[in-house]
Design an enzyme around this catalytic site. Structure first.
Site, short mmCIF file in Angstrom:
data_model
loop_
_atom_site.label_atom_id
_atom_site.label_comp_id
_atom_site.label_asym_id
_atom_site.label_seq_id
_atom_site.Cartn_x
_atom_site.Cartn_y
_atom_site.Cartn_z
N GLY A 1 0.80 -1.18 -0.02
CA GLY A 1 -0.01 -0.09 -0.05
C GLY A 1 0.69 1.27 0.11
O GLY A 1 0.62 2.11 0.86
N HIS A 2 1.97 1.22 -0.73
CA HIS A 2 2.93 2.20 -0.49
C HIS A 2 2.56 3.56 -1.18
O HIS A 2 2.74 4.58 -0.86
CB HIS A 2 4.21 1.92 -1.36
N SER B 1 -6.53 -0.28 13.46
CA SER B 1 -7.32 1.15 13.60
C SER B 1 -8.06 1.07 14.90
O SER B 1 -8.59 0.30 15.42
CB SER B 1 -8.39 1.02 12.51
N SER B 2 -8.12 2.47 15.32
CA SER B 2 -8.70 2.81 16.52
C SER B 2 -10.30 2.73 16.54
O SER B 2 -10.94 2.41 17.63
CB SER B 2 -8.49 4.42 17.04
N CYS B 3 -10.69 2.39 15.26
CA CYS B 3 -12.36 2.10 15.24
C CYS B 3 -12.64 0.93 15.60
O CYS B 3 -13.70 0.48 15.54
CB CYS B 3 -12.80 2.71 13.86
N TYR C 1 -15.36 -2.72 8.42
CA TYR C 1 -14.21 -2.29 8.14
C TYR C 1 -13.68 -2.94 9.59
O TYR C 1 -12.54 -3.57 9.58
CB TYR C 1 -13.80 -0.90 8.05
N LYS D 1 -10.50 -5.40 10.11
CA LYS D 1 -9.34 -5.09 11.11
C LYS D 1 -9.10 -6.21 12.30
O LYS D 1 -7.95 -6.42 12.24
CB LYS D 1 -9.31 -3.81 11.25
N HIS E 1 -12.35 10.79 5.14
CA HIS E 1 -12.62 10.79 6.55
C HIS E 1 -13.10 12.42 6.83
O HIS E 1 -12.95 13.10 5.78
CB HIS E 1 -11.48 10.43 7.45
N ASP F 1 -23.43 10.75 13.99
CA ASP F 1 -22.31 11.36 14.61
C ASP F 1 -21.05 10.26 14.63
O ASP F 1 -19.87 10.55 14.86
CB ASP F 1 -22.56 11.65 16.21
#
Length: 324
Positions: A11-12, A108-110, A137, A141, A180, A270
């Site tokens: 994914g560079h 990811s923090s999600c 997603y 992850k 985002h 939200d």
């Protein structure tokens, strides 16, 4: 990992991958294996296996992923789930089979629960329901993180997982349909200023709080983790500070030079009320970010103005996936 090591950055060309490449080159790493999606389709297992057998990378930064904001997750759930499962499964398995010395997987923090205690420690994972707006997603992850841990536990494969917070910076996706919040707001305020409009409409109530980390700070942390961190448990990567979406919008408006008013559309979702990472483990390793949010936004805005007329790869990719 030495400057002579063969390093594959999956994914560079994306936001994170390109920052990792910049960080590695700045430190003198020369043997970088970089392949575009057209040259190496990570969703195809045979192609990935052949690549690893042919190129024999020693270290892997797995930054390739299907990413996007709330609207993209809502309208393309199958892509967010299937594409990410395929990419990470193929790369992690091939890396182990072909003797890679170390792999770093980007979570990811999600993936943390919607109502996790704040700030979120790494052991909050899987302690409650996910945020519905990005569950596809997040589930993918979580599977990637667990796969890295499983391969470490069963096979002794040196795979680690980093959990970055919300990212931004040069090379971001500024599409209003799939980006985002931070890049989307930069574009909204920029276009409103150019058009002379007196208001900008922001999705949601403006009350959710988010943490933002410049992608070059992330890349610096990831290179350090590849050198110093080796554990099954994931590690958070963030700045340890957050702000409300309303505060973010006001800051971006100031940076862009927008003089009008900001209106919040509370009929739009939200998302998670707050997302702030506990970065105690990272700080204990001696790392801290260096790019202040205002400075990072200003630099990202300069990059956007210089590249606004260029077609974004994300838009082309989305169209291609829809045709399949």
């Amino acid at each position: 990992m030495t400057p002579a090591s063969r390093i594959f950055v999956a994914g560079h060309s994306g936001l994170v991958g390109s920052a990792i490449v910049r960080a590695l080159r700045a430190r003198g790493y020369q043997q970088l294996l970089l392949h575009t999606r057209h040259e190496l389709e990570l969703r195809e297992q045979a192609a990935v296996r052949a690549f690893f057998e042919r190129e024999r990378p020693e270290y892997v930064f797995l930054a390739a992923a299907r990413v996007g904001g709330i609207q993209a997750n809502a309208t393309r759930p199958a892509e967010f789930l299937a594409d990410n499962l395929q990419i990470q499964t193929h790369v992690i398995d091939a890396a182990w089979r072909c003797g890679v010395k170390k792999l770093l997987f980007l979570g990811s923090s999600c993936i943390y629960p919607k109502h996790a205690p704040q700030p979120m420690t790494e052991d909050c994972l899987l302690t409650g329901p996910l945020e519905p707006t990005n569950e596809w997603y997040a589930i993918a992850k979580i599977a990637g993180l667990k796969m890295a841990a499983a391969y470490r536990r069963q096979y002794g494969f040196n795979a680690i997982s980093a959990m970055p917070t919300n990212l931004y910076g040069p090379g971001d996706n500024f599409s209003l349909e799939s980006s985002h919040v931070l890049p989307a707001l930069i574009r909204k305020f920029h276009e409103a200023r150019l058009a002379g409009r007196d208001e900008v409409v922001v999705w949601g109530s403006g009350t959710p709080r988010r943490e933002f980390l410049h992608v070059d700070d992330l890349a610096d942390a990831l290179v350090m983790l590849m050198q110093k961190y080796s554990d099954e448990a994931p590690i958070n990567v963030g700045c340890g500070q957050d702000l409300s979406i309303a505060e973010l919008a006001a800051l971006i408006g100031e940076v862009v030079g927008f003089q009008g008013r900001i209106v919040y559309d509370a009929s739009k979702p939200d998302g998670t009320p707050r997302k702030l990472l506990d970065v105690s483990k990272l700080r204990a390793l001696g790392w801290a970010p260096t790019i202040a949010l205002r400075d990072g936004i200003a630099g990202t805005y300069r990059w956007y103005r210089a590249h606004a007329a260029e077609p974004r790869p994300e838009a082309a990719a989305a169209a291609r996936f829809r045709r399949q």
